[in-house]
Structures are given as C-alpha cells and as structure tokens.
Design a protein around this motif. Structure first.
Motif, PDB file in Angstrom:
ATOM      1  N   LEU A   1       0.766   9.410   4.465  1.00 39.69           N
ATOM      2  CA  LEU A   1       1.059   9.363   3.038  1.00 39.69           C
ATOM      3  C   LEU A   1      -0.240   9.263   2.235  1.00 39.69           C
ATOM      4  N   ALA A   2      -1.161   8.447   2.714  1.00 43.28           N
ATOM      5  CA  ALA A   2      -2.462   8.301   2.049  1.00 43.28           C
ATOM      6  C   ALA A   2      -3.224   9.621   2.063  1.00 43.28           C
ATOM      7  N   ARG A   3      -3.173  10.319   3.182  1.00 43.41           N
ATOM      8  CA  ARG A   3      -3.850  11.620   3.268  1.00 43.41           C
ATOM      9  C   ARG A   3      -3.276  12.591   2.248  1.00 43.41           C
ATOM     10  N   HIS A   4      -1.956  12.629   2.155  1.00 46.68           N
ATOM     11  CA  HIS A   4      -1.331  13.544   1.209  1.00 46.68           C
ATOM     12  C   HIS A   4      -1.653  13.139  -0.233  1.00 46.68           C
ATOM     13  N   ALA A   5      -1.646  11.846  -0.516  1.00 46.31           N
ATOM     14  CA  ALA A   5      -1.992  11.375  -1.857  1.00 46.31           C
ATOM     15  C   ALA A   5      -3.423  11.777  -2.218  1.00 46.31           C
ATOM     16  N   GLN A   6      -4.337  11.684  -1.254  1.00 42.96           N
ATOM     17  CA  GLN A   6      -5.730  12.070  -1.503  1.00 42.96           C
ATOM     18  C   GLN A   6      -5.822  13.560  -1.841  1.00 42.96           C
ATOM     19  N   ILE A   7      -5.147  14.370  -1.069  1.00 40.30           N
ATOM     20  CA  ILE A   7      -5.152  15.819  -1.330  1.00 40.30           C
ATOM     21  C   ILE A   7      -4.528  16.105  -2.695  1.00 40.30           C
ATOM     22  N   GLN A   8      -3.429  15.446  -2.998  1.00 42.17           N
ATOM     23  CA  GLN A   8      -2.744  15.630  -4.279  1.00 42.17           C
ATOM     24  C   GLN A   8      -3.685  15.311  -5.443  1.00 42.17           C
ATOM     25  N   VAL A   9      -4.374  14.184  -5.372  1.00 38.56           N
ATOM     26  CA  VAL A   9      -5.261  13.774  -6.463  1.00 38.56           C
ATOM     27  C   VAL A   9      -6.468  14.714  -6.558  1.00 38.56           C
ATOM     28  N   GLU A  10      -6.992  15.159  -5.424  1.00 43.04           N
ATOM     29  CA  GLU A  10      -8.108  16.111  -5.464  1.00 43.04           C
ATOM     30  C   GLU A  10      -7.704  17.399  -6.174  1.00 43.04           C
TER      31      GLU A  10
ATOM     32  N   ALA B   1       0.846  -1.206   0.000  1.00 42.54           N
ATOM     33  CA  ALA B   1       0.000   0.000   0.000  1.00 42.54           C
ATOM     34  C   ALA B   1       0.879   1.254   0.000  1.00 42.54           C
ATOM     35  N   ALA B   2       1.890   1.269   0.855  1.00 39.02           N
ATOM     36  CA  ALA B   2       2.780   2.431   0.937  1.00 39.02           C
ATOM     37  C   ALA B   2       3.530   2.632  -0.381  1.00 39.02           C
ATOM     38  N   LYS B   3       3.961   1.545  -0.990  1.00 36.86           N
ATOM     39  CA  LYS B   3       4.667   1.652  -2.278  1.00 36.86           C
ATOM     40  C   LYS B   3       3.746   2.272  -3.332  1.00 36.86           C
ATOM     41  N   TRP B   4       2.508   1.806  -3.400  1.00 36.18           N
ATOM     42  CA  TRP B   4       1.551   2.343  -4.371  1.00 36.18           C
ATOM     43  C   TRP B   4       1.261   3.816  -4.094  1.00 36.18           C
ATOM     44  N   LEU B   5       1.076   4.161  -2.832  1.00 34.92           N
ATOM     45  CA  LEU B   5       0.799   5.553  -2.469  1.00 34.92           C
ATOM     46  C   LEU B   5       1.969   6.469  -2.821  1.00 34.92           C
ATOM     47  N   ARG B   6       3.211   5.992  -2.612  1.00 32.79           N
ATOM     48  CA  ARG B   6       4.386   6.802  -2.945  1.00 32.79           C
ATOM     49  C   ARG B   6       4.423   7.151  -4.430  1.00 32.79           C
ATOM     50  N   GLU B   7       3.885   6.286  -5.263  1.00 36.28           N
ATOM     51  CA  GLU B   7       3.869   6.543  -6.706  1.00 36.28           C
ATOM     52  C   GLU B   7       2.888   7.653  -7.074  1.00 36.28           C
ATOM     53  N   LEU B   8       1.992   8.016  -6.172  1.00 39.16           N
ATOM     54  CA  LEU B   8       0.955   9.006  -6.450  1.00 39.16           C
ATOM     55  C   LEU B   8       1.330  10.418  -6.018  1.00 39.16           C
ATOM     56  N   VAL B   9       2.413  10.551  -5.285  1.00 39.11           N
ATOM     57  CA  VAL B   9       2.815  11.870  -4.792  1.00 39.11           C
ATOM     58  C   VAL B   9       4.169  12.242  -5.402  1.00 39.11           C
ATOM     59  N   PRO B  10       4.495  13.532  -5.433  1.00 37.26           N
ATOM     60  CA  PRO B  10       5.824  13.915  -5.929  1.00 37.26           C
ATOM     61  C   PRO B  10       6.920  13.188  -5.141  1.00 37.26           C
ATOM     62  N   ALA B  11       7.976  12.850  -5.823  1.00 40.00           N
ATOM     63  CA  ALA B  11       9.048  12.032  -5.237  1.00 40.00           C
ATOM     64  C   ALA B  11       9.581  12.597  -3.929  1.00 40.00           C
ATOM     65  N   ARG B  12       9.706  13.903  -3.822  1.00 38.22           N
ATOM     66  CA  ARG B  12      10.278  14.475  -2.592  1.00 38.22           C
ATOM     67  C   ARG B  12       9.392  14.180  -1.386  1.00 38.22           C
ATOM     68  N   TYR B  13       8.085  14.133  -1.566  1.00 45.39           N
ATOM     69  CA  TYR B  13       7.186  13.821  -0.456  1.00 45.39           C
ATOM     70  C   TYR B  13       7.291  12.362  -0.055  1.00 45.39           C
ATOM     71  N   ALA B  14       7.430  11.498  -1.035  1.00 42.29           N
ATOM     72  CA  ALA B  14       7.478  10.064  -0.769  1.00 42.29           C
ATOM     73  C   ALA B  14       8.653   9.674   0.108  1.00 42.29           C
ATOM     74  N   SER B  15       9.704  10.504   0.119  1.00 40.75           N
ATOM     75  CA  SER B  15      10.889  10.153   0.905  1.00 40.75           C
ATOM     76  C   SER B  15      10.908  10.798   2.288  1.00 40.75           C
ATOM     77  N   TYR B  16       9.937  11.650   2.603  1.00 44.15           N
ATOM     78  CA  TYR B  16       9.917  12.268   3.931  1.00 44.15           C
ATOM     79  C   TYR B  16       9.739  11.196   5.001  1.00 44.15           C
ATOM     80  N   PRO B  17      10.593  11.193   6.025  1.00 48.19           N
ATOM     81  CA  PRO B  17      10.532  10.150   7.050  1.00 48.19           C
ATOM     82  C   PRO B  17       9.152   9.979   7.696  1.00 48.19           C
TER      83      PRO B  17
END
Length: 124
Positions: free
Chosen positions: A55-64, A30-46
């Motif tokens: 990460l899911a919350r940010h991906a939802q906002i990004q897609v909206e 799930a985390a791997k799939w979600l990381r693909e939906l956000v800009p790369a710099r966000y996906a690497s934030y600890p």
C-alpha cells in the motif's frame, strides 16, 4: 509486531496521523493514513489490506504522479489559462495554488518514504 523506538527516528516528515513505530497499533494507523492517499478502490484491495508495505509503495507512486501532473499544470498555466478566458488575477492565484500544492505533495512523498522505511524495518 512491535519494534524498539530506537530503530526508527521520528523526524519532521513523520505524519502526525501515524503513531510512533513500536507503539501499540502503529502499523494499523500507518495503513489507515496510507489508504487515505490512494483512490478508494485501491485501498480496499485485499493484497493492500494484508501488506501495508505494498500500500505504501502504491501511495508513493500515486503521489509522484500527482507531483508530475501539478508541475505540468504549473508549467502550462500562463499559456493555457488565458485561452480559457480566465482573468489575470485568477491565473496568478492558480499559479500560487499549484506551487503550494507541489510543496505539500513533496512533503507527503517524504512522509510516505518515512512510513515505508518503518514498515519495512518492522517486518524484518
């Protein structure tokens, strides 16, 4: 942590890239799939790496936001694109592309919500 498969039903919006909740390593998929939906710099934030729900919350906002952008592009295509010197056929093709993209993004948004629910349930 694993959870019984009965708590979360997999429906048509469940992404095929994510294993079923409760199965081995499903949260990692799930985390791997979600990381693909956000800009790369966000996906690497600890904090996003440690907390897939964030990460899911940010991906939802990004897609909206992406949906809003494409809706704006679709709404303004007929007035803006002729001024850019584009041929009517190109404009029509672009409008169809935008409409298809909105449909795809809406499906992704539903998929993110399904994964978010499962992640939230597994964290309880």
């Amino acid at each position: 942590m694993t959870m019984p498969l009965t708590t979360t039903r997999l429906g048509p919006d469940w992404p095929c890239q994510v294993k079923a909740p409760g199965s081995y390593d499903w949260e990692r998929s799930a985390a791997k799939w979600l990381r693909e939906l956000v800009p790369a710099r966000y996906a690497s934030y600890p904090v996003f790496v440690r907390h897939p729900v964030l990460l899911a919350r940010h991906a939802q906002i990004q897609v909206e936001h992406e949906i809003r952008v494409v809706r704006t592009a679709l709404r303004t295509a007929r007035s803006d694109l002729p001024r850019a010197g584009l041929h009517e056929g190109v404009i029509e093709h672009t409008i169809k592309l935008y409409a298809a993209e909105i449909t795809q993004l809406q499906h992704i948004a539903r998929s993110i919500r399904a994964v978010t629910r499962a992640l939230t349930e597994s964290g309880r």
